[in-house]
Design an enzyme around this catalytic site. Structure first.
Site, PDB file in Angstrom:
ATOM      1  N   HIS A 199       0.598  -1.081   0.347  1.00 37.15           N
ATOM      2  CA  HIS A 199      -0.047  -0.100  -0.170  1.00 37.15           C
ATOM      3  C   HIS A 199       0.857   0.914  -0.052  1.00 37.15           C
ATOM      4  CE1 HIS A 199      -3.921  -1.752   0.974  1.00 37.15           C
ATOM      5  NE2 HIS A 199      -3.235  -2.692   0.726  1.00 37.15           N
TER       6      HIS A 199
ATOM      7  N   ASP B 244      -6.137   6.373   1.705  1.00 34.44           N
ATOM      8  CA  ASP B 244      -5.815   5.131   1.261  1.00 34.44           C
ATOM      9  C   ASP B 244      -7.493   5.070   1.373  1.00 34.44           C
ATOM     10  OD1 ASP B 244      -5.491   2.071   1.300  1.00 34.44           O
ATOM     11  OD2 ASP B 244      -3.664   2.339   2.090  1.00 34.44           O
TER      12      ASP B 244
END
Ligand code: UDX
Length: 454
Positions: free
Chosen positions: A22, A114
């Site tokens: 990520h 995110d």
């Protein structure tokens, strides 16, 4: 690239789930924004901070708490226990960080979060700051989870064929694995679906892929969210467009890379099979054994990444280094994929590996393991036609004969050549998308211009 001169640069906080898959794409995206004159502060957890030593010096790093400041997720009893605590402590410490920066005059204009952290959008909105969702997985996966969020997909799955707008027809085994594990463990699916609980409030929704890869899904998505933009592929510039002379591979990882480029250097062009299952997958011992003998007995060279924690599962008599093959605990995957000796990639089809293999024009043999990997495998093999899927069959693992057959088919057949050509075409499209005038490039310009307009 021209940097815009303003009295104060717009300041974005970029916050990613604390795992390399990520952080890396969001870090690469941050670098692009920085090249366009935006000030970036990367936010991570206190326990993950030590992995971020390689972040470019121009990008500031700040921390928040996930409630496990020493060991992070490894300290928690389960993924659920980890996120339960994180979701309580994270928003509070994130808000404190924004306040702290404001007090020293380092005002935050925008939070790029995110999408796994929907709470970060709520925090941004509380402060009246622009909130931007960043989707680290591909558009089809997002569409599937979004439909589940809307209650338009029956969970657990009942149908034998799943039809969703702009997506190919999907069999249950093509769906993200969390649908099939829902009965034993509903939490993970609920967790990924929750990304979409408040996304309608985001000012922008960005996705790490490019329009030309999947125009139909992109058009469908923009119909749902007019503020949706593709801004990828976010991989280090040195491996794709080479736009930035000062670029380096700043990728973040908790693993120590071994040098295997020397070993690759004396192998003929297109002769080596590269094998890796990413940073998380844990193959069972039987699968490791079949893979080991499949690779040993095939006629090609192989370079196989087996993380240190997984090496115990290798067959006892398996040679980790020979003329034929090399097993490493970790490598610089991008450098390996960029090497001319690599003929194909046996991959678990994680989204970062998928984008990387595409950007470097390497065809694949798909052995998806869990999460979004099955749908990525479906797209790569049936839609983009850059590889083949190794059948699992009733044994629930890929047998050595199948591995040998897939490698032969990929490296020695006309069909393999066609898939190589298709991957080179995708590489060209990806390069075009991220280069000046390309779809992702223009979306990034539109986004940064918007930041500068505050
Ligand atoms: C996880 C999920 O498993 C994946 O399905 C999801 O799409 C993202 O989160 P991971 O399993 O680590 O990620 O796979 P992937 O997304 O492919 O990322 C792996 C990364 O590790 C890639 O960027 C790859 O370049 C890097 N890598 C892998 C190395 O640098 N060296 C290696 O030896 C192996």
């Amino acid at each position: 690239m021209e940097k815009k001169s303003v009295a104060r640069k717009p300041h974005c906080l970029v916050i990613a789930f604390p795992s390399q898959s990520h952080i890396n794409p969001m870090l690469q995206f941050s670098k692009l924004l920085e090249h366009h004159g935006v000030k970036i502060t990367l936010v991570t957890t206190r326990s993950y901070y030590h992995n971020l030593q390689k972040v470019p010096p121009s990008i500031a790093v700040e921390t928040i708490s996930d409630g496990f400041d020493k060991g992070g997720i490894s300290e928690a009893e389960s993924f659920k226990a980890y996120t339960d605590t994180f979701w309580q402590v994270g928003p509070q410490t994130f808000a404190e960080l924004i306040e702290k920066l404001g007090k020293i005059g380092d005002y935050v204009d925008c939070v790029i979060y995110d999408s796994f952290f929907p709470w970060a959008l709520d925090v941004a909105k509380r402060f009246g700051i622009v909130g931007v969702a960043y989707l680290t997985q591909n558009m089809s996966v997002n569409s599937i989870y979004y439909h589940a969020h809307l209650g338009k997909l029956q969970v657990p799955l009942k149908e034998s064929e799943i039809s969703l707008p702009a997506l190919p027809k999907l069999q249950p085994e093509d769906m993200p694995s969390f649908f099939s594990t829902y009965i034993e463990d509903p939490f993970v699916l609920d967790f990924v679906v929750d990304q979409f609980s408040n996304i309608d409030k985001a000012d922008w929704i960005l996705c790490n892929t490019f329009y030309e890869l999947d125009e139909e899904v992109a058009n469908w998505t923009i119909g749902i969210w007019p503020n949706f933009r593709n801004i990828g592929p976010n991989i280090p510039s040195m491996f794709l467009d080479k736009q930035y002379e000062d670029d380096q591979d700043y990728s973040v990882t908790q693993f120590k890379s071994e040098d295997c480029i020397q070993w690759l250097n004396d192998k003929p062009e297109g002769s080596v099979v590269y094998v890796s299952f990413g940073s998380l997958a844990m193959l069972n011992e039987k699968q490791m054994e079949e893979l080991a003998y499949g690779l040993k007995e095939c006629s090609s060279y192989f370079l196989w990444v087996v993380r240190a924690s997984e090496q115990i599962k290798l067959p006892k008599d398996f040679e980790k280094e020979s003329d034929k093959g090399l097993v490493v605990t970790w490598c610089s995957q991008l450098r390996v994929l960029a090497h001319k000796a690599i003929g194909c990639f046996v991959t678990h089809c994680g989204w970062n590996s998928t984008l990387e293999t595409m950007c470097l024009g390497v065809p694949i043999i798909a052995i998806p393991w869990w999460s979004d990997q099955p749908i990525n495998a479906k797209l790569m093999t049936d839609v983009w036609k850059i590889g083949i899927r190794a059948p699992i069959g009733e044994t629930k693992f890929v047998q050595r004969e199948t591995i040998k057959y897939c490698i032969r088919r990929m490296l020695e057949s006309e069909e393999g050549k066609m898939m190589k050509n298709n991957s080179i075409q995708l590489k060209t499209l990806a390069l075009k998308a991220i280069s000046k005038g390309g779809s992702s490039y223009e979306n990034i310009i539109e986004f940064t211009n918007n930041l500068f307009s505050f």
